[in-house]
Design a protein around this motif. Structure first.
Motif, PDB file in Angstrom:
ATOM      1  N   LYS A  83     -43.144  16.630 -39.776  1.00  0.00           N
ATOM      2  CA  LYS A  83     -42.701  17.374 -39.396  1.00  0.00           C
ATOM      3  C   LYS A  83     -43.675  18.669 -40.345  1.00  0.00           C
ATOM      4  N   ILE A  84     -44.860  19.283 -39.290  1.00  0.00           N
ATOM      5  CA  ILE A  84     -45.505  20.487 -39.606  1.00  0.00           C
ATOM      6  C   ILE A  84     -44.174  21.151 -40.197  1.00  0.00           C
ATOM      7  N   GLY A  85     -44.739  21.561 -41.834  1.00  0.00           N
ATOM      8  CA  GLY A  85     -43.128  22.872 -42.302  1.00  0.00           C
ATOM      9  C   GLY A  85     -42.419  22.163 -43.673  1.00  0.00           C
ATOM     10  N   GLN A  86     -42.489  20.866 -43.198  1.00  0.00           N
ATOM     11  CA  GLN A  86     -41.758  19.964 -44.453  1.00  0.00           C
ATOM     12  C   GLN A  86     -42.182  19.785 -45.899  1.00  0.00           C
ATOM     13  N   ILE A  87     -41.406  20.271 -46.273  1.00  0.00           N
ATOM     14  CA  ILE A  87     -41.826  19.417 -47.980  1.00  0.00           C
ATOM     15  C   ILE A  87     -40.760  18.323 -48.464  1.00  0.00           C
ATOM     16  N   LEU A  88     -41.721  17.935 -49.028  1.00  0.00           N
ATOM     17  CA  LEU A  88     -41.473  16.542 -49.701  1.00  0.00           C
ATOM     18  C   LEU A  88     -41.890  16.211 -50.799  1.00  0.00           C
ATOM     19  N   LYS A  89     -41.455  15.515 -51.637  1.00  0.00           N
ATOM     20  CA  LYS A  89     -42.560  14.867 -52.676  1.00  0.00           C
ATOM     21  C   LYS A  89     -43.704  13.837 -52.042  1.00  0.00           C
ATOM     22  N   TRP A  90     -44.639  13.585 -52.731  1.00  0.00           N
ATOM     23  CA  TRP A  90     -45.606  12.291 -52.444  1.00  0.00           C
ATOM     24  C   TRP A  90     -44.951  11.603 -52.573  1.00  0.00           C
ATOM     25  N   GLU A  91     -44.338  11.027 -53.327  1.00  0.00           N
ATOM     26  CA  GLU A  91     -43.431   9.359 -53.408  1.00  0.00           C
ATOM     27  C   GLU A  91     -42.824   9.149 -52.402  1.00  0.00           C
ATOM     28  N   ASP A  92     -42.114  10.239 -51.371  1.00  0.00           N
ATOM     29  CA  ASP A  92     -41.626   9.949 -50.362  1.00  0.00           C
ATOM     30  C   ASP A  92     -42.178  10.294 -49.019  1.00  0.00           C
ATOM     31  N   ILE A  93     -43.225  10.645 -49.066  1.00  0.00           N
ATOM     32  CA  ILE A  93     -44.801  10.426 -48.420  1.00  0.00           C
ATOM     33  C   ILE A  93     -45.065   8.949 -48.683  1.00  0.00           C
ATOM     34  N   GLU A  94     -45.218   8.380 -50.275  1.00  0.00           N
ATOM     35  CA  GLU A  94     -45.833   7.362 -49.704  1.00  0.00           C
ATOM     36  C   GLU A  94     -44.665   6.040 -49.122  1.00  0.00           C
ATOM     37  N   SER A  95     -43.275   6.821 -49.434  1.00  0.00           N
ATOM     38  CA  SER A  95     -42.299   5.883 -48.544  1.00  0.00           C
ATOM     39  C   SER A  95     -42.357   5.642 -47.748  1.00  0.00           C
ATOM     40  N   VAL A  96     -42.027   7.160 -46.551  1.00  0.00           N
ATOM     41  CA  VAL A  96     -42.461   7.202 -45.327  1.00  0.00           C
ATOM     42  C   VAL A  96     -43.566   5.908 -44.598  1.00  0.00           C
ATOM     43  N   ILE A  97     -44.949   6.248 -44.997  1.00  0.00           N
ATOM     44  CA  ILE A  97     -45.710   5.174 -45.033  1.00  0.00           C
ATOM     45  C   ILE A  97     -45.427   4.132 -45.009  1.00  0.00           C
ATOM     46  N   HIS A  98     -44.386   3.593 -46.175  1.00  0.00           N
ATOM     47  CA  HIS A  98     -44.730   2.202 -45.684  1.00  0.00           C
ATOM     48  C   HIS A  98     -43.711   2.024 -45.457  1.00  0.00           C
ATOM     49  N   LYS A  99     -42.795   2.622 -44.851  1.00  0.00           N
ATOM     50  CA  LYS A  99     -41.756   2.265 -42.935  1.00  0.00           C
ATOM     51  C   LYS A  99     -42.707   2.326 -41.728  1.00  0.00           C
ATOM     52  N   HIS A 100     -43.462   2.865 -41.874  1.00  0.00           N
ATOM     53  CA  HIS A 100     -44.467   3.176 -40.292  1.00  0.00           C
ATOM     54  C   HIS A 100     -45.685   3.093 -39.776  1.00  0.00           C
ATOM     55  N   ALA A 101     -46.527   2.367 -41.419  1.00  0.00           N
ATOM     56  CA  ALA A 101     -47.339   2.295 -40.799  1.00  0.00           C
ATOM     57  C   ALA A 101     -48.362   0.796 -41.730  1.00  0.00           C
ATOM     58  N   VAL A 102     -49.352   0.915 -40.872  1.00  0.00           N
ATOM     59  CA  VAL A 102     -49.537  -0.368 -41.172  1.00  0.00           C
ATOM     60  C   VAL A 102     -51.442  -0.395 -41.168  1.00  0.00           C
ATOM     61  N   PRO A 103     -51.900  -0.972 -41.868  1.00  0.00           N
ATOM     62  CA  PRO A 103     -53.253  -0.977 -41.974  1.00  0.00           C
ATOM     63  C   PRO A 103     -54.508  -0.683 -40.777  1.00  0.00           C
ATOM     64  N   SER A 104     -53.846  -1.675 -39.668  1.00  0.00           N
ATOM     65  CA  SER A 104     -54.416  -1.704 -38.840  1.00  0.00           C
ATOM     66  C   SER A 104     -54.137  -0.305 -37.284  1.00  0.00           C
ATOM     67  N   ASP A 105     -53.640   1.000 -38.063  1.00  0.00           N
ATOM     68  CA  ASP A 105     -52.928   2.016 -37.359  1.00  0.00           C
ATOM     69  C   ASP A 105     -54.625   2.884 -37.791  1.00  0.00           C
ATOM     70  N   ILE A 106     -55.202   2.432 -38.481  1.00  0.00           N
ATOM     71  CA  ILE A 106     -56.477   3.281 -39.159  1.00  0.00           C
ATOM     72  C   ILE A 106     -57.459   2.791 -37.532  1.00  0.00           C
ATOM     73  N   GLN A 107     -57.472   1.738 -37.255  1.00  0.00           N
ATOM     74  CA  GLN A 107     -58.553   1.682 -35.981  1.00  0.00           C
ATOM     75  C   GLN A 107     -58.199   2.242 -34.926  1.00  0.00           C
ATOM     76  N   ILE A 108     -56.930   3.662 -34.551  1.00  0.00           N
ATOM     77  CA  ILE A 108     -56.092   3.741 -33.559  1.00  0.00           C
ATOM     78  C   ILE A 108     -55.603   5.102 -34.380  1.00  0.00           C
ATOM     79  N   VAL A 109     -55.509   6.306 -34.780  1.00  0.00           N
ATOM     80  CA  VAL A 109     -55.365   7.285 -34.992  1.00  0.00           C
ATOM     81  C   VAL A 109     -56.586   7.535 -35.901  1.00  0.00           C
ATOM     82  N   CYS A 110     -57.321   6.888 -36.337  1.00  0.00           N
ATOM     83  CA  CYS A 110     -58.372   7.748 -36.575  1.00  0.00           C
ATOM     84  C   CYS A 110     -59.833   6.804 -36.084  1.00  0.00           C
ATOM     85  N   GLU A 111     -59.411   6.610 -34.867  1.00  0.00           N
ATOM     86  CA  GLU A 111     -60.869   5.955 -34.307  1.00  0.00           C
ATOM     87  C   GLU A 111     -62.284   6.476 -34.172  1.00  0.00           C
ATOM     88  N   SER A 112     -62.220   8.045 -34.400  1.00  0.00           N
ATOM     89  CA  SER A 112     -63.362   8.721 -34.285  1.00  0.00           C
ATOM     90  C   SER A 112     -63.198   9.198 -35.356  1.00  0.00           C
TER      91      SER A 112
END
Length: 138
Positions: A83-112
């Motif tokens: 969420k906007i306003g959250q403050i967390l460490k970069w390593e925690d962001i990587e952990s969240v990415i590890h849990k919720h993202a896969v490489p093929s997400d880029i084709q959808i969320v970054c389509e343009s």
């Protein structure tokens, strides 16, 4: 602490030293390498232009204020459960990415995104999944 918008979380994963201008590349490299060397660096998630946008070249239409960019930010934050306003460490962001993202997400969320065709963001997500973190920029 760095202030970053949603889609830049993925951009940092794919960053390989290319950018919109020399000044932009220098700024992005500095932030990227700081996070790479010190994953305990604090990040505040913001809405709209952030510390990477500060060095976006002033060449007419200001890309960083585009509606499609705000939409991409929102989609990526929602995908990651952040969420906007959250403050967390970069390593925690990587952990969240590890849990919720896969490489093929880029084709959808970054389509343009004009950088999508390089394939580096998918590689960046895979590096996080493989617990490698951010790549060294040479």
């Amino acid at each position: 602490m760095y202030k970053l918008r949603g889609h830049h979380l993925f951009c940092l994963l794919g960053y390989r030293g290319m950018g919109y201008s020399r000044e932009y590349v220098q700024n992005m490299t500095h932030i990227h390498q700081t996070l790479r060397r010190n994953p305990k660096t604090w990040i505040q998630l913001v809405s709209g232009p952030d510390q990477l946008c500060e060095k976006y070249p002033n060449s007419g239409d200001y890309h960083c204020q585009g509606t499609h960019i705000y939409n991409r930010d929102a989609i990526i934050l929602e995908k990651l459960g952040l969420k906007i306003g959250q403050i967390l460490k970069w390593e925690d962001i990587e952990s969240v990415i590890h849990k919720h993202a896969v490489p093929s997400d880029i084709q959808i969320v970054c389509e343009s995104c004009s950088w999508r065709s390089y394939g580096v963001c998918e590689e960046g997500i895979q590096d996080v999944l493989d617990n490698k973190g951010l790549r060294e920029v040479k």
